[in-house]
Design a protein around this motif. Structure first.
Motif, PDB file in Angstrom:
ATOM      1  N   LEU A  43      31.378   5.316 -23.774  1.00  7.95           N
ATOM      2  CA  LEU A  43      31.779   5.488 -25.202  1.00  7.95           C
ATOM      3  C   LEU A  43      31.118   6.391 -26.106  1.00  7.95           C
ATOM      4  O   LEU A  43      31.666   7.578 -26.570  1.00  7.95           O
ATOM      5  N   PRO A  44      29.748   6.429 -25.814  1.00  4.49           N
ATOM      6  CA  PRO A  44      28.939   7.556 -26.741  1.00  4.49           C
ATOM      7  C   PRO A  44      29.409   9.046 -26.182  1.00  4.49           C
ATOM      8  O   PRO A  44      29.777   9.942 -27.153  1.00  4.49           O
ATOM      9  N   GLU A  45      29.612   9.264 -25.128  1.00  7.58           N
ATOM     10  CA  GLU A  45      30.180  10.786 -24.611  1.00  7.58           C
ATOM     11  C   GLU A  45      31.504  11.004 -25.035  1.00  7.58           C
ATOM     12  O   GLU A  45      31.529  11.987 -25.503  1.00  7.58           O
ATOM     13  N   PHE A  46      32.121  10.061 -24.960  1.00 10.42           N
ATOM     14  CA  PHE A  46      33.923  10.325 -25.505  1.00 10.42           C
ATOM     15  C   PHE A  46      33.867  10.543 -27.025  1.00 10.42           C
ATOM     16  O   PHE A  46      34.491  11.596 -27.480  1.00 10.42           O
ATOM     17  N   TRP A  47      32.961   9.638 -27.636  1.00  9.35           N
ATOM     18  CA  TRP A  47      32.733   9.843 -29.184  1.00  9.35           C
ATOM     19  C   TRP A  47      32.379  11.181 -29.465  1.00  9.35           C
ATOM     20  O   TRP A  47      32.886  11.791 -30.296  1.00  9.35           O
ATOM     21  N   GLN A  48      31.248  11.783 -28.763  1.00 11.72           N
ATOM     22  CA  GLN A  48      30.848  12.993 -29.064  1.00 11.72           C
ATOM     23  C   GLN A  48      31.919  13.888 -28.821  1.00 11.72           C
ATOM     24  O   GLN A  48      31.939  14.997 -29.443  1.00 11.72           O
ATOM     25  N   GLY A  49      32.348  13.984 -27.730  1.00 10.45           N
ATOM     26  CA  GLY A  49      33.482  14.947 -27.362  1.00 10.45           C
ATOM     27  C   GLY A  49      34.572  14.868 -28.561  1.00 10.45           C
ATOM     28  O   GLY A  49      35.030  16.045 -28.872  1.00 10.45           O
ATOM     29  N   LEU A  50      35.022  13.638 -28.865  1.00  9.51           N
ATOM     30  CA  LEU A  50      36.129  13.630 -30.043  1.00  9.51           C
ATOM     31  C   LEU A  50      35.635  14.233 -31.167  1.00  9.51           C
ATOM     32  O   LEU A  50      36.322  15.150 -31.727  1.00  9.51           O
ATOM     33  N   ILE A  51      34.310  14.179 -31.418  1.00  6.63           N
ATOM     34  CA  ILE A  51      33.856  14.707 -32.795  1.00  6.63           C
ATOM     35  C   ILE A  51      33.772  16.089 -32.391  1.00  6.63           C
ATOM     36  O   ILE A  51      34.572  17.028 -33.431  1.00  6.63           O
ATOM     37  N   VAL A  52      33.293  16.662 -31.482  1.00  2.73           N
ATOM     38  CA  VAL A  52      33.579  18.175 -31.135  1.00  2.73           C
ATOM     39  C   VAL A  52      34.973  18.652 -31.203  1.00  2.73           C
ATOM     40  O   VAL A  52      35.137  19.875 -32.085  1.00  2.73           O
ATOM     41  N   THR A  53      35.781  18.025 -30.540  1.00  5.72           N
ATOM     42  CA  THR A  53      37.182  18.348 -30.743  1.00  5.72           C
ATOM     43  C   THR A  53      37.775  18.269 -32.107  1.00  5.72           C
ATOM     44  O   THR A  53      38.398  19.435 -32.749  1.00  5.72           O
ATOM     45  N   LEU A  54      37.359  17.515 -32.983  1.00  7.05           N
ATOM     46  CA  LEU A  54      37.822  17.380 -34.542  1.00  7.05           C
ATOM     47  C   LEU A  54      37.328  18.599 -35.138  1.00  7.05           C
ATOM     48  O   LEU A  54      38.027  19.198 -36.114  1.00  7.05           O
TER      49      LEU A  54
ATOM     50  N   GLU B  63      30.421  27.843 -32.273  1.00  5.16           N
ATOM     51  CA  GLU B  63      30.966  28.741 -33.533  1.00  5.16           C
ATOM     52  C   GLU B  63      31.738  29.975 -32.883  1.00  5.16           C
ATOM     53  O   GLU B  63      32.853  30.229 -33.415  1.00  5.16           O
ATOM     54  N   THR B  64      31.240  30.604 -31.746  1.00  2.00           N
ATOM     55  CA  THR B  64      32.081  31.552 -31.209  1.00  2.00           C
ATOM     56  C   THR B  64      33.739  30.863 -30.837  1.00  2.00           C
ATOM     57  O   THR B  64      34.584  31.532 -31.363  1.00  2.00           O
ATOM     58  N   ALA B  65      33.617  29.778 -30.327  1.00  2.00           N
ATOM     59  CA  ALA B  65      34.956  29.017 -30.042  1.00  2.00           C
ATOM     60  C   ALA B  65      35.800  28.901 -31.295  1.00  2.00           C
ATOM     61  O   ALA B  65      36.997  29.445 -31.261  1.00  2.00           O
TER      62      ALA B  65
ATOM     63  N   VAL C 164      32.210  24.294 -23.873  1.00  2.00           N
ATOM     64  CA  VAL C 164      32.041  23.690 -25.109  1.00  2.00           C
ATOM     65  C   VAL C 164      32.467  22.172 -24.649  1.00  2.00           C
ATOM     66  O   VAL C 164      33.253  21.933 -23.891  1.00  2.00           O
ATOM     67  N   VAL C 165      31.428  21.246 -25.026  1.00  2.00           N
ATOM     68  CA  VAL C 165      31.653  19.913 -24.593  1.00  2.00           C
ATOM     69  C   VAL C 165      32.469  19.275 -25.563  1.00  2.00           C
ATOM     70  O   VAL C 165      32.103  18.385 -26.362  1.00  2.00           O
ATOM     71  N   ASP C 166      33.917  19.374 -25.312  1.00  2.00           N
ATOM     72  CA  ASP C 166      34.768  18.661 -26.492  1.00  2.00           C
ATOM     73  C   ASP C 166      35.270  17.612 -25.554  1.00  2.00           C
ATOM     74  O   ASP C 166      34.728  17.193 -24.492  1.00  2.00           O
ATOM     75  N   LEU C 167      36.235  16.966 -26.180  1.00  2.00           N
ATOM     76  CA  LEU C 167      37.145  15.783 -25.331  1.00  2.00           C
ATOM     77  C   LEU C 167      37.300  15.853 -24.126  1.00  2.00           C
ATOM     78  O   LEU C 167      37.062  15.024 -23.126  1.00  2.00           O
ATOM     79  N   THR C 168      38.050  17.123 -23.706  1.00  2.00           N
ATOM     80  CA  THR C 168      38.570  17.403 -22.312  1.00  2.00           C
ATOM     81  C   THR C 168      37.345  17.276 -21.456  1.00  2.00           C
ATOM     82  O   THR C 168      37.277  16.968 -20.347  1.00  2.00           O
ATOM     83  N   ALA C 169      36.436  18.151 -21.916  1.00  2.00           N
ATOM     84  CA  ALA C 169      35.040  18.281 -21.153  1.00  2.00           C
ATOM     85  C   ALA C 169      34.412  17.068 -20.811  1.00  2.00           C
ATOM     86  O   ALA C 169      33.983  16.569 -19.749  1.00  2.00           O
TER      87      ALA C 169
END
Lengths: 274, 214
Positions: B8-19, B85-87, B164-169
């Motif tokens: 769950l922590p990894e998914f949560w972190q990814g979701l935050i990055v996606t948002l 930031e680049t993304a 970038v480690v977003d939700l997909t990654a």
């Protein structure tokens, strides 16, 4: 030189327009100069870093990549259009058990990123014993995701054909299917042609996901080339230019088709130029 | 199911990055898109040309090509910026072209009499744009802007392809560890669908409140 947002300019407005023209032009030139300086300062403008792209072997490699891009785009477009037409007809069906699954497919797939579908095909399916060849690892997810987009285009086209047309078909004794095939679909097809071409540009852009799949389309070929010759930025700029030329031509075709559409009524007066 | 719960922590972190990617790049794209639209309807030919060239260029380049060019290419000319930031900047620049197209169609939908009335009152170009044209244009493009927003959300996933480690990654990483693709990818897909559904809900509400019937 007048539009509905501004009058024929008088002397003062003309002066302001001249000033804005100069400022705009200077800003763009300054931006370009800055970019060139940045390239030069880091030695990226040296002739030997661009020279390779004046030679045939490099271009032949990239053009091979472009050919694979076109192949993947055409195959996925054909599959996506066939599926999209079936889904559009399904969504318009009178039978609930056809209508609901079609609508669900379209609504769900529209909200799933294509890259996630690519990852599913790359990493999930092999676990269930379905390891597709490289080409299909790119084409299948693209077809799956674009089918939903094409379905919406076709549905809008079918709905845009006036009711009277299908009523007339039914009145002369054609069945529902015959009316669709012989009267509604041919007219819908002509109306959605421009949207189909634009969507195909989108699909061609999506094939750059070959970068992830390692299918040797244009972007992945660029990656291989850049790793081999170390000319990172040069290679990717050339690749970008190739995409730009191909897609801009296709977009122009879409606009030409759009302009040729017979108009049902006079277009409204526009505030801005096209 | 445990595959998701354990990570769950990894998914949560990814979701935050996606948002983060979605919110920041949409904000940037909205501002850029507004400026480009103003340029495209302006009386200055050069500015119209720049606006049109911008939209044409960015609509005809794949986003992934731009991301790869920026992430791997920019360090070559001495521009080093953070990956996230680049993304964000690249996605904002790319989507600005689509927002500009949506806004321009909105400007075109405003009836000519409104522009003429604004000028008859003696409003300048920027005044009539600010007070008369854009408020009406914005109301007609809520639905198209919502669609651009959803497309942008889907497109942020491409950042995963450049690291970038977003939700997909995150989903992909968890799957490599756990090898339970079905719950993991379905979970990630649902998260995206949820974001899109929220966007659809908000645009629907806004549209009902603001839409103008002509």
């Amino acid at each position: 030189m007048s539009s509905l947002l501004f009058d024929e300019p008088g002397p003062r407005a003309r002066r302001r327009i001249r000033i804005a023209t100069v400022v705009g032009a200077v800003a763009v030139l300054a931006l370009l100069a800055l970019a060139v300086r940045q390239f030069a300062a880091n030695g990226q403008l040296d002739a030997d870093r661009w020279q390779p792209y004046a030679t045939w072997p490099m271009w032949r490699y990239l053009l091979d990549g472009l050919w694979s891009t076109v192949l993947a785009a055409v195959v996925s477009a054909v599959l996506a259009m066939a599926a999209g037409l079936a889904l559009a007809l399904g969504r318009l069906s009178r039978r609930r058990w056809v209508r609901v699954p079609s609508a669900t497919y379209v609504e769900v797939v529209r909200t799933v990123p294509a890259l996630l579908l690519v990852y599913v095909v790359l990493f999930a399916l092999p676990r269930y014993g379905l390891d597709l060849p490289l080409f299909w690892k790119l084409v299948v997810p693209l077809a799956v995701s674009n089918a939903a987009a094409f379905a919406e285009i076709f549905r809008a086209g079918i709905l845009s054909v006036e009711r009277g047309q299908s009523e007339a078909g039914l009145a002369v004794g054609l069945t529902h299917g015959q009316t669709m095939r012989m009267i509604v679909l041919p007219q819908a097809a002509r109306r959605v042609l421009p949207s189909i071409v634009s969507q195909s540009v989108g699909l061609l852009k999506d094939t750059s996901l070959g970068f992830v799949v390692s299918y040797a389309e244009l972007l992945y070929s660029g990656k291989v080339l850049a790793t081999y010759n170390g000319l990172l930025i040069q290679t990717y700029i050339v690749v970008a230019l190739v995409y730009l030329v191909v897609n801009a031509s296709l977009s122009k075709l879409a606009r030409t088709l759009e302009a040729r559409q017979p108009r049902a009524r006079q277009p409204r007066r526009r505030l801005s130029r096209a | 199911m445990s595959a998701i719960l354990d990570h769950l922590p990894e998914f949560w972190q990814g979701l935050i990055v996606t948002l983060q990617l979605t919110a920041a790049s949409f904000a940037g794209a909205a501002v850029m898109g507004l400026v480009i639209t103003a340029m495209r309807v302006s009386p200055v030919g050069v500015l119209r040309g720049i606006g049109t060239a911008y939209v044409e260029t960015f609509q005809n380049l794949p986003l992934l090509v731009l991301l790869v060019l920026a992430v791997f290419g920019l360090p070559e000319i001495g521009i080093k910026a953070g990956l996230l930031e680049t993304a964000i900047v690249v996605i904002a620049l790319y989507e600005a072209a689509y927002i500009a197209e949506a806004l321009r169609s909105g400007v075109n939908a405003v009836s000519a009499g409104q522009g003429e009335a604004a000028r008859a009152l003696g409003l300048t170009f920027s005044q009539s744009l600010r007070h008369v044209i854009l408020p009406q244009a914005l109301r007609t493009v809520i639905q198209p802007l919502g669609n651009v927003f959803i497309a942008l959300t889907m497109n942020t996933s491409l950042a995963a392809a450049v690291g970038v480690v977003d939700l997909t990654a995150a989903a992909n990483r968890v799957n490599l560890m756990e090898a339970q693709p079905i719950p993991i990818f379905v979970g990630a897909g649902l998260a995206y669908a949820l974001i899109a559904a929220c966007a659809g809900f908000v645009t629907g509400r806004l549209e009902r409140r603001l839409v103008m019937v002509r």
